[in-house]
Design a protein around this motif. Structure first.
Motif, PDB file in Angstrom:
ATOM      1  N   ILE A 174      16.025  79.916  -1.478  1.00  9.93           N
ATOM      2  CA  ILE A 174      15.502  79.745  -2.841  1.00  9.93           C
ATOM      3  C   ILE A 174      16.348  78.760  -3.630  1.00  9.93           C
ATOM      4  CG2 ILE A 174      14.531  82.069  -2.892  1.00  9.93           C
ATOM      5  CD1 ILE A 174      16.927  82.916  -4.587  1.00  9.93           C
ATOM      6  N   ARG A 175      15.742  78.285  -4.711  1.00  7.85           N
ATOM      7  CA  ARG A 175      16.446  77.492  -5.720  1.00  7.85           C
ATOM      8  C   ARG A 175      16.033  78.057  -7.078  1.00  7.85           C
ATOM      9  NH1 ARG A 175      14.415  72.956  -4.627  1.00  7.85           N
ATOM     10  NH2 ARG A 175      15.979  72.123  -3.186  1.00  7.85           N
ATOM     11  N   VAL A 176      16.998  78.525  -7.861  1.00  7.13           N
ATOM     12  CA  VAL A 176      16.671  79.154  -9.140  1.00  7.13           C
ATOM     13  C   VAL A 176      16.744  78.127 -10.254  1.00  7.13           C
ATOM     14  CG1 VAL A 176      17.480  81.398  -8.387  1.00  7.13           C
ATOM     15  CG2 VAL A 176      19.055  79.864  -9.551  1.00  7.13           C
ATOM     16  N   LYS A 177      16.104  78.429 -11.349  1.00  3.56           N
ATOM     17  CA  LYS A 177      16.051  77.505 -12.478  1.00  3.56           C
ATOM     18  C   LYS A 177      17.453  77.237 -13.011  1.00  3.56           C
ATOM     19  CE  LYS A 177      13.834  76.763 -16.954  1.00  3.56           C
ATOM     20  NZ  LYS A 177      12.932  77.309 -17.976  1.00  3.56           N
TER      21      LYS A 177
ATOM     22  N   ARG B  55      19.740  75.415 -11.466  1.00  2.00           N
ATOM     23  CA  ARG B  55      20.702  75.120 -10.408  1.00  2.00           C
ATOM     24  C   ARG B  55      20.039  74.244  -9.354  1.00  2.00           C
ATOM     25  NH1 ARG B  55      23.286  78.234  -7.238  1.00  2.00           N
ATOM     26  NH2 ARG B  55      25.458  78.135  -7.872  1.00  2.00           N
ATOM     27  N   ARG B  56      20.774  73.278  -8.842  1.00  2.00           N
ATOM     28  CA  ARG B  56      20.257  72.407  -7.788  1.00  2.00           C
ATOM     29  C   ARG B  56      20.515  72.976  -6.397  1.00  2.00           C
ATOM     30  NH1 ARG B  56      22.162  66.347  -9.806  1.00  2.00           N
ATOM     31  NH2 ARG B  56      20.999  66.318 -11.771  1.00  2.00           N
ATOM     32  N   ASP B  57      21.592  73.760  -6.276  1.00  3.91           N
ATOM     33  CA  ASP B  57      21.988  74.240  -4.964  1.00  3.91           C
ATOM     34  C   ASP B  57      20.975  75.247  -4.413  1.00  3.91           C
ATOM     35  OD1 ASP B  57      25.479  74.315  -5.921  1.00  3.91           O
ATOM     36  OD2 ASP B  57      24.233  72.684  -5.171  1.00  3.91           O
ATOM     37  N   ILE B  58      20.811  75.198  -3.103  1.00  2.00           N
ATOM     38  CA  ILE B  58      19.919  76.140  -2.418  1.00  2.00           C
ATOM     39  C   ILE B  58      20.711  77.411  -2.092  1.00  2.00           C
ATOM     40  CG2 ILE B  58      18.543  76.512  -0.336  1.00  2.00           C
ATOM     41  CD1 ILE B  58      18.101  73.456  -0.291  1.00  2.00           C
ATOM     42  N   VAL B  59      20.085  78.551  -2.312  1.00  2.00           N
ATOM     43  CA  VAL B  59      20.719  79.847  -2.050  1.00  2.00           C
ATOM     44  C   VAL B  59      19.936  80.557  -0.955  1.00  2.00           C
ATOM     45  CG1 VAL B  59      21.379  82.067  -3.021  1.00  2.00           C
ATOM     46  CG2 VAL B  59      21.518  79.997  -4.425  1.00  2.00           C
ATOM     47  N   GLU B  60      20.636  81.038   0.052  1.00  2.00           N
ATOM     48  CA  GLU B  60      20.032  81.840   1.114  1.00  2.00           C
ATOM     49  C   GLU B  60      20.172  83.307   0.703  1.00  2.00           C
ATOM     50  OE1 GLU B  60      17.840  82.045   4.420  1.00  2.00           O
ATOM     51  OE2 GLU B  60      18.949  80.175   4.202  1.00  2.00           O
ATOM     52  N   ALA B  61      19.091  83.866   0.164  1.00  2.00           N
ATOM     53  CA  ALA B  61      19.130  85.241  -0.336  1.00  2.00           C
ATOM     54  C   ALA B  61      18.867  86.216   0.810  1.00  2.00           C
ATOM     55  CB  ALA B  61      18.105  85.432  -1.442  1.00  2.00           C
ATOM     56  N   SER B  62      19.625  87.319   0.801  1.00  2.53           N
ATOM     57  CA  SER B  62      19.505  88.330   1.862  1.00  2.53           C
ATOM     58  C   SER B  62      19.502  89.722   1.238  1.00  2.53           C
ATOM     59  CB  SER B  62      20.665  88.210   2.861  1.00  2.53           C
ATOM     60  OG  SER B  62      20.721  86.932   3.451  1.00  2.53           O
ATOM     61  N   GLU B  63      19.015  90.669   2.009  1.00  2.13           N
ATOM     62  CA  GLU B  63      19.028  92.082   1.610  1.00  2.13           C
ATOM     63  C   GLU B  63      19.987  92.841   2.523  1.00  2.13           C
ATOM     64  OE1 GLU B  63      16.247  96.089   1.744  1.00  2.13           O
ATOM     65  OE2 GLU B  63      15.511  94.180   2.536  1.00  2.13           O
ATOM     66  N   PRO B  64      21.064  93.444   1.967  1.00  2.91           N
ATOM     67  CA  PRO B  64      21.910  94.305   2.792  1.00  2.91           C
ATOM     68  C   PRO B  64      21.160  95.607   3.093  1.00  2.91           C
ATOM     69  CG  PRO B  64      22.671  94.332   0.533  1.00  2.91           C
ATOM     70  CD  PRO B  64      21.560  93.342   0.586  1.00  2.91           C
TER      71      PRO B  64
ATOM     72  N   ALA C  44       0.190  71.787   8.830  1.00  4.92           N
ATOM     73  CA  ALA C  44       0.146  70.377   9.213  1.00  4.92           C
ATOM     74  C   ALA C  44       0.055  69.473   7.994  1.00  4.92           C
ATOM     75  CB  ALA C  44      -1.040  70.135  10.151  1.00  4.92           C
ATOM     76  N   GLY C  45      -0.418  70.030   6.885  1.00  4.17           N
ATOM     77  CA  GLY C  45      -0.539  69.220   5.678  1.00  4.17           C
ATOM     78  C   GLY C  45       0.695  69.229   4.794  1.00  4.17           C
ATOM     79  N   LEU C  46       1.736  69.937   5.206  1.00  2.00           N
ATOM     80  CA  LEU C  46       2.957  69.967   4.410  1.00  2.00           C
ATOM     81  C   LEU C  46       3.648  68.614   4.453  1.00  2.00           C
ATOM     82  CD1 LEU C  46       4.382  73.421   5.540  1.00  2.00           C
ATOM     83  CD2 LEU C  46       3.353  72.879   3.325  1.00  2.00           C
ATOM     84  N   PRO C  47       4.350  68.253   3.347  1.00  4.36           N
ATOM     85  CA  PRO C  47       5.069  66.963   3.348  1.00  4.36           C
ATOM     86  C   PRO C  47       6.154  66.957   4.416  1.00  4.36           C
ATOM     87  CG  PRO C  47       5.663  68.276   1.426  1.00  4.36           C
ATOM     88  CD  PRO C  47       4.503  68.963   2.066  1.00  4.36           C
ATOM     89  N   ALA C  48       6.537  65.738   4.816  1.00  2.00           N
ATOM     90  CA  ALA C  48       7.526  65.588   5.891  1.00  2.00           C
ATOM     91  C   ALA C  48       8.871  66.179   5.510  1.00  2.00           C
ATOM     92  CB  ALA C  48       7.673  64.114   6.265  1.00  2.00           C
ATOM     93  N   ASP C  49       9.205  66.151   4.200  1.00  2.00           N
ATOM     94  CA  ASP C  49      10.515  66.646   3.768  1.00  2.00           C
ATOM     95  C   ASP C  49      10.475  68.109   3.324  1.00  2.00           C
ATOM     96  OD1 ASP C  49       9.005  66.302   1.523  1.00  2.00           O
ATOM     97  OD2 ASP C  49      10.556  65.277   0.350  1.00  2.00           O
ATOM     98  N   TRP C  50       9.420  68.825   3.677  1.00  2.00           N
ATOM     99  CA  TRP C  50       9.329  70.251   3.311  1.00  2.00           C
ATOM    100  C   TRP C  50      10.484  71.016   3.956  1.00  2.00           C
ATOM    101  CZ3 TRP C  50       8.162  74.826   6.161  1.00  2.00           C
ATOM    102  CH2 TRP C  50       7.871  75.941   5.385  1.00  2.00           C
ATOM    103  N   ASP C  51      11.244  71.732   3.135  1.00  2.00           N
ATOM    104  CA  ASP C  51      12.451  72.397   3.622  1.00  2.00           C
ATOM    105  C   ASP C  51      12.387  73.915   3.513  1.00  2.00           C
ATOM    106  OD1 ASP C  51      12.522  72.596   0.910  1.00  2.00           O
ATOM    107  OD2 ASP C  51      14.441  71.569   0.635  1.00  2.00           O
ATOM    108  N   ALA C  52      11.196  74.444   3.287  1.00  4.21           N
ATOM    109  CA  ALA C  52      11.002  75.902   3.203  1.00  4.21           C
ATOM    110  C   ALA C  52      11.789  76.533   2.070  1.00  4.21           C
ATOM    111  CB  ALA C  52      11.364  76.577   4.531  1.00  4.21           C
ATOM    112  N   VAL C  53      12.115  75.753   1.051  1.00  4.60           N
ATOM    113  CA  VAL C  53      12.824  76.278  -0.117  1.00  4.60           C
ATOM    114  C   VAL C  53      11.801  76.649  -1.174  1.00  4.60           C
ATOM    115  CG1 VAL C  53      14.447  75.766  -1.965  1.00  4.60           C
ATOM    116  CG2 VAL C  53      14.903  74.962   0.356  1.00  4.60           C
ATOM    117  N   HIS C  54      11.924  77.855  -1.732  1.00  2.00           N
ATOM    118  CA  HIS C  54      11.007  78.304  -2.775  1.00  2.00           C
ATOM    119  C   HIS C  54      11.710  78.194  -4.130  1.00  2.00           C
ATOM    120  CE1 HIS C  54       7.446  80.307  -4.291  1.00  2.00           C
ATOM    121  NE2 HIS C  54       8.226  81.050  -5.046  1.00  2.00           N
ATOM    122  N   ASP C  55      11.102  77.426  -5.028  1.00  2.00           N
ATOM    123  CA  ASP C  55      11.677  77.215  -6.357  1.00  2.00           C
ATOM    124  C   ASP C  55      11.182  78.303  -7.306  1.00  2.00           C
ATOM    125  OD1 ASP C  55      11.275  73.818  -5.695  1.00  2.00           O
ATOM    126  OD2 ASP C  55      13.213  74.763  -6.074  1.00  2.00           O
TER     127      ASP C  55
END
Length: 745
Positions: free
Chosen positions: A652-655, A657-666, A730-741
């Motif tokens: 994810i990327r939160v409002k 912040r530019r950095d990507i965060v890998e969120a997890s559930e313990p 197949a229609g996703l952009p080439a730079d799609w990085d699976a990050v949810h904003d």
């Protein structure tokens, strides 16, 4: 050994001389490294501000300096800033019509203004005849061109110099270009980047100057740079360039002195009329004439529409006008020695006024001469020897009287030098010396280790839970209450749908419910060495690794979060049995560098934690409802607490912040996960990997099976199934990085 020091005159004199030497070394180090925000610097800054409040500069208000304010009234009447450039041009024309002699803008026009005709021409299917007709009107509606035609050499534009990266606009011609060897040796502050007005505006011949204010480490603007360097190019401040034009001076000349291999700046001369004293970096102590409103100020809308008070409009005749803002939304309010919320444009007005006053032969500047360190250290030596050798053995009343008299004499002499000589001499070390020697001799041999232990126990018992007092007293060096930055873990917990829950309860029932909930989670946090920061309604904020050191702060925080959810399961069962509403909580955790300490005002203080890493923890807590998970942790927390089983939730990327965060559930501690749980988690991880690799057919199939097997985790599975429902990978952009904003806070 220490007991001997506090017995008899000889021991007290020895300790007194030691205190003198240490304070002199401390002060010498502060002189050697100015502006670092050390304790002496901070105390001297407070005393500097106190002098300004007690003895403000007394200057005649006879110079025609006027501030045209883009204030809140102007914003409401004329529209929010930035305006169309044609309106700015109209403001300049209105000022010229009222007789303004010189206009300086404490604003920057770094981006092109909108042109409505160009916007219309970009529309599709516009008739050819209409396009041709509109094209002929393009320049007539070009606000930048209109403003450029309005500018002349007596309209000065501001620009920023900074070190934030990137250049914008075009700088005017520099004050001077230093030879390479001079640029390498000079002490003038260098800033590599700039934000200036559009080339179209700069190239009209209008001059300019930077509008940079560099606060001291405590955030208070006591000095401003008058010259700054970008490479070999030296640029003047807007107020300095305005003073040059106001005085009709043909040039500005830097005054520098050779000190070894350095060229140390001492001042700048404006033609033959005035000299501005500067420190070696090019800063001037701002001689604030008074609080905000010390200069004639006119709302910009009153100038544009001509309906300002007649006496205000009359003040524009032959005036030196500074256009700036006091509006809260435009972020140009500063903290000064006299007040907070001080308009930045009025800082420039004070400098301009002082320079012009100096040209009239008046002493308007405040300086710290280069002989200041020697004078302060010599005075410390003389006063310290007198007190260290003379106070021991005297009566407490006499020692107290000597200390009070010494402090009063220092304050009076310092105030006289400030008021009559305009010399700002440091006072903190001298006052600290007097107080230290007086306290040393008054306390004497009565200070013992046992009394110190009780004092520490009493002090810390007021700030932290009682369970920690013993550890704090046993190891005082491990306690941190003063402000500092350190790696920490922060936790936020919040009741989901609290608003709807509270609507069905009376005030008394709601209070009882909250008290039971907060008591339960607080007990868990304390059990895992956490510190409660605050309660805000149903929200609980806690942190680890302060005030006590905790090397395993991330692991303790994760374990506390898991135990909090287990505790809430028991509480829900009790509430259901008592007929009370049941609820669930979401918990967010983040680990990172944070500022922690005893913060606040003189009216109310709190031991709290601040920083971007804290904000991320709060954002993660708010996202638990979106993903349908009880706990979310950042990748930083997961990396520092590896003894747990986690389920990857999302990238994810939160409002904000530019950095990507890998969120997890313990999920649980590593040793408590059974084979079935581990298998289900492994299959989910593979589904996430397939999703990110655009193998959505496999990902969907796996998630559907998991949802059937694990209804409790269905909300998270549904998030990914919904994302993939109507999208062809197949229609996703080439730079799609699976990050949810996540754009909502």
């Amino acid at each position: 050994m220490m007991a001997w020091f506090f017995q008899g005159r000889r021991g007290l004199r020895a300790v007194g001389l030691l205190v003198l030497v240490l304070l002199m070394l401390w002060q010498a180090d502060a002189f050697r490294r100015p502006g670092l925000g050390g304790p002496l610097d901070r105390l001297d800054a407070v005393l500097y501000d106190w002098r300004f409040q007690m003895l403000p500069p007394q200057r005649a208000a006879d110079l025609p300096i006027v501030i045209v304010d883009l204030d809140e009234a102007t914003q409401q009447r004329e529209g929010r800033w930035p305006w169309d450039r044609a309106k700015v041009a109209a403001l300049i024309q209105a000022l010229r019509a009222r007789g303004a002699a010189l206009i300086g803008f404490d604003v920057v026009f770094s981006e092109p203004g909108p042109n409505p005709v160009r916007q219309l021409l970009q529309a599709d299917a516009l008739p050819v005849e209409l396009s041709a007709m509109l094209a002929e009107q393009t320049e007539a509606f070009d606000g930048d061109a209109i403003l450029a035609r309005t500018l002349d050499p007596y309209v000065l534009l501001g620009f920023f110099m900074h070190a934030d990266g990137g250049d914008a606009g075009q700088l005017p011609a520099p004050l001077m270009v230093l030879p390479p060897e001079a640029a390498a040796a000079t002490t003038i502050r260098a800033l590599p980047d700039y934000t200036a007005s559009l080339p179209q505006l700069t190239e009209t011949g209008a001059g300019g100057g930077f509008v940079v204010a560099v606060p001291d480490p405590d955030g208070i603007v006591r000095r401003v740079p008058m010259v700054l360097r970008r490479g070999a190019d030296v640029y003047p401040a807007l107020s300095l360039e305005m003073a040059r034009l106001a005085l009709g001076a043909p040039w500005l000349r830097l005054e520098q002195a050779d000190r070894g291999d350095r060229r140390v700046l001492t001042g700048v001369r404006i033609g033959r009329d005035a000299r501005v004293p500067l420190d070696e970096q090019g800063n001037l102590l701002v001689p604030y004439r008074g609080r905000a409103g010390s200069f004639t100020t006119i709302s910009a809308t009153g100038v544009l529409r001509g309906d300002a008070p007649a006496e205000s409009l009359a003040a524009l005749q032959d005036a030196f006008v500074l256009v700036g803002t006091s509006a809260l939304g435009l972020a140009d309010l500063r903290t000064t020695p006299l007040q907070t919320g001080y308009p930045g444009v009025e800082t420039h007005a004070n400098v301009l006024d002082a320079v012009l006053q100096a040209a009239l032969g008046r002493d308007a500047f405040y300086v710290q001469p280069d002989w200041t360190p020697g004078a302060v250290l010599a005075l410390m030596l003389g006063l310290g020897l007198l007190l260290a050798l003379g106070l021991p053995g005297r009566s407490p009343r006499l020692m107290m009287g000597c200390a009070v008299a010494g402090l009063l004499a220092l304050v009076a002499a310092n105030g006289w030098a400030w008021d009559h000589l305009h010399v700002a001499l440091p006072l903190a070390a001298l006052m600290l010396l007097v107080v230290s020697l007086a306290v040393l001799n008054i306390v004497g041999g009565y200070v013992t280790a046992n009394r110190q232990r009780h004092a520490i126990q009493s002090l810390f018992g007021e700030y932290v839970p009682a369970a920690y007092v013993e550890r704090m007293v046993a190891s005082p060096d491990s306690v941190h209450l003063s402000g500092e930055q350190r790696p920490m873990t922060v936790l936020f917990a919040d009741i989901r749908n609290f608003t709807s829950l509270s609507e069905h309860l009376s005030a008394g029932e709601l209070k009882d419910l909250l008290n039971r909930y907060l008591s339960s989670v607080t007990e868990v946090i304390f059990q895992h060495q956490g510190t409660i920061d605050k309660y805000v309604g149903d929200m609980v904020m806690a942190f680890w690794n302060a005030p006590l050191d905790d090397e395993r702060h991330a692991a303790h925080a994760v374990r506390a979060a898991l135990d909090m959810q287990a505790c809430m399961a028991r509480v829900r069962a009790e509430f259901e049995a008592a007929g009370l509403p049941v609820f669930r909580i979401g918990i967010g955790l983040n680990t990172g560098s944070m500022n922690v300490g005893d913060m606040g005002s003189r009216y109310r203080r709190a031991y709290t934690v601040l920083g971007d890493a804290v904000n991320l923890g709060s954002r993660l807590e708010s996202l638990t409802a979106y993903y349908g998970v009880p706990i979310l942790v950042s990748d930083a927390t997961r990396a520092q607490a590896p003894d747990f089983v986690y389920r990857t939730v999302d990238r994810i990327r939160v409002k904000g912040r530019r950095d990507i965060v890998e969120a997890s559930e313990p999920v649980c501690e590593a040793g408590r996960a059974g084979p079935e749980l581990l298998d289900r988690l492994a299959r989910f991880e593979q589904a996430i990997a397939d999703y990110r690799a655009r193998r959505w057919l496999q990902a969907r199939a796996a998630l559907i099976r998991l949802r059937a097997e694990d209804p409790d985790g269905g909300a998270l599975y549904a998030v990914y199934l919904d994302r993939m429902a109507d999208v062809d990978p197949a229609g996703l952009p080439a730079d799609w990085d699976a990050v949810h904003d996540h754009l909502q806070k």
